[in-house]
Design a protein around this motif. Structure first.
Motif, PDB file in Angstrom:
ATOM      1  N   ASP A  62       2.079   7.753   1.958  1.00 33.42           N
ATOM      2  CA  ASP A  62       1.419   6.476   2.225  1.00 33.42           C
ATOM      3  C   ASP A  62       2.317   5.280   1.932  1.00 33.42           C
ATOM      4  N   ALA A 121      -2.644  -4.583   0.612  1.00 32.60           N
ATOM      5  CA  ALA A 121      -3.454  -5.565  -0.115  1.00 32.60           C
ATOM      6  C   ALA A 121      -3.014  -5.661  -1.573  1.00 32.60           C
ATOM      7  N   GLN A 122      -2.730  -4.512  -2.171  1.00 25.70           N
ATOM      8  CA  GLN A 122      -2.288  -4.496  -3.566  1.00 25.70           C
ATOM      9  C   GLN A 122      -0.933  -5.197  -3.713  1.00 25.70           C
ATOM     10  N   SER A 149       2.902   2.700   4.900  1.00 30.83           N
ATOM     11  CA  SER A 149       2.381   1.334   4.819  1.00 30.83           C
ATOM     12  C   SER A 149       3.375   0.322   5.394  1.00 30.83           C
ATOM     13  N   LEU A 190      -9.923  -4.638   6.649  1.00 28.77           N
ATOM     14  CA  LEU A 190      -9.900  -3.230   7.042  1.00 28.77           C
ATOM     15  C   LEU A 190     -11.017  -2.928   8.042  1.00 28.77           C
ATOM     16  N   GLY A 230      -6.818   3.315   6.079  1.00 28.25           N
ATOM     17  CA  GLY A 230      -7.467   2.701   4.925  1.00 28.25           C
ATOM     18  C   GLY A 230      -6.596   2.731   3.685  1.00 28.25           C
ATOM     19  N   ARG A 231      -5.938   3.849   3.432  1.00 26.40           N
ATOM     20  CA  ARG A 231      -5.072   3.957   2.248  1.00 26.40           C
ATOM     21  C   ARG A 231      -3.878   3.011   2.351  1.00 26.40           C
ATOM     22  N   CYS A 232      -3.274   2.941   3.522  1.00 24.52           N
ATOM     23  CA  CYS A 232      -2.107   2.071   3.700  1.00 24.52           C
ATOM     24  C   CYS A 232      -2.512   0.600   3.642  1.00 24.52           C
ATOM     25  N   HIS A 233      -3.666   0.276   4.170  1.00 23.86           N
ATOM     26  CA  HIS A 233      -4.168  -1.093   4.077  1.00 23.86           C
ATOM     27  C   HIS A 233      -4.362  -1.480   2.608  1.00 23.86           C
ATOM     28  N   ALA A 234      -4.889  -0.557   1.805  1.00 25.13           N
ATOM     29  CA  ALA A 234      -5.086  -0.835   0.387  1.00 25.13           C
ATOM     30  C   ALA A 234      -3.750  -1.099  -0.312  1.00 25.13           C
TER      31      ALA A 234
END
Length: 329
Positions: free
Chosen positions: A52, A326-327, A56, A6, A319-323
């Motif tokens: 989101d 990743a999840q 994403s 990120l 940042g939220r979409c990257h998380a």
């Protein structure tokens, strides 16, 4: 492909706000987040109202395009259509003048606050401008119910429609409408029923469409879109989501990679932007676009920079979409 960090994405991010020549899809300014990846410029630009989870998927597409090479193209240029927003009929000629050499026109219909007579007048004006040999397709964005769609296609049939895009919102409605209007010879195309569906192949299995409208960003990237088309077994037309020239180049890469491309693609929408970020904006010339990467003009990038509060909004969204990505991994 490994997920980029990120912090790296935030360092590469540029948020732009580009005014439109004509109000379109309820907005006057198109915002986008651009990233310069190892393989070139890419775009993350889900519409602001998308949540989101949906956004994403757009980020997956952006990362694929910027951090890997697209499939080998099968053609050097892609023929594109002009796009006419839900303007008054008297403004149609001015809109079409921005689309050099395009002989296919997509006309927006079923605009909230308008009536069928507005749509008929707009399509009539397009037909007058094109002459009998031009191709016209209409896009309702799911704005009609079943009976409204049937009535509207009866009213518009005299203008010799190439197809009707997403006339109704649901797959069952599309299937029934396709049955009802089959005798009229107007094919039904599915857009939102593909790109916004949990199962993008449901519309094909239900026999609810004659062709698919596919978009690289909403479907998660060029390769996933190609896989969907291959599995659906239906003809496809590639379209855009009012992208900058950077995002449009992703759509062109998708169109250039399709084994069969029988329809002009909806990738000429940079002509609806007052300004762009590319050194050579990806606008139609002789009705086509070249295949290849876009070079961003740094001065144009600075000139089009979004206000600080909007930049922060987009970086937070990134940042939220990257998380979420990743999840999911």
């Amino acid at each position: 492909m490994p997920l980029p960090a990120l912090a790296d994405l935030l360092d590469r991010a540029h948020v732009v706000a580009l005014p439109l020549t004509t109000r379109f899809r309820g907005i006057d300014v198109r915002e986008a987040l651009l990233l310069e990846g190892p393989h070139g410029w890419t775009e993350f630009s889900p519409f602001v109202e998308y949540d989101d989870d949906e956004a994403s998927t757009w980020l997956s597409a952006a990362l694929e395009f910027g951090w890997s090479a697209p499939p080998a193209p099968l053609r050097d240029t892609v023929a594109v259509n002009a796009t006419v927003p839900a303007v008054d009929a008297g403004r149609v000629a001015a809109v079409l003048a921005r689309f050099d050499g395009c002989r296919t026109v997509k006309v927006k219909v079923a605009e909230r606050g308008q009536v069928l007579a507005d749509d008929v007048a707009r399509v009539h004006a397009v037909r007058d401008a094109l002459g009998p040999e031009g191709r016209i397709r209409v896009d309702a964005n799911g704005g009609w119910n079943l009976d409204e769609a049937e009535h509207a296609l009866h009213a518009l049939a005299e203008f010799d429609l190439e197809y009707a895009e997403q006339p109704c919102a649901s797959v069952p409605e599309l299937a029934e409408l396709r049955r009802r209007v089959h005798y009229m010879g107007i094919p039904i195309a599915a857009d939102e029923s593909v790109r916004k569906a949990a199962d993008p192949l449901a519309v094909a299995r239900a026999g609810a469409a004659d062709l698919l409208v596919i978009k690289a960003q909403p479907l998660g990237g060029v390769r996933r879109a190609l896989a969907i088309v291959a599995e659906a077994g239906l003809p496809a037309v590639v379209s855009s989501a009012l992208d900058t020239s950077v995002g449009l180049s992703m759509g062109v890469a998708l169109a250039a990679s399709l084994p069969d491309l029988d329809f002009d693609c909806g990738l000429g929408t940079a002509s609806l932007l007052e300004r762009d970020v590319a050194a050579s904006p990806l606008r139609p010339a002789a009705g086509a676009l070249p295949v290849g990467r876009i070079q961003v003009d740094r001065a144009a990038l600075d000139e089009s920079a979004a206000p600080s509060d909007r930049r922060r909004w987009w970086l937070d969204r990134l940042g939220r979409c990257h998380a979420l990505l990743a999840q999911a991994r």
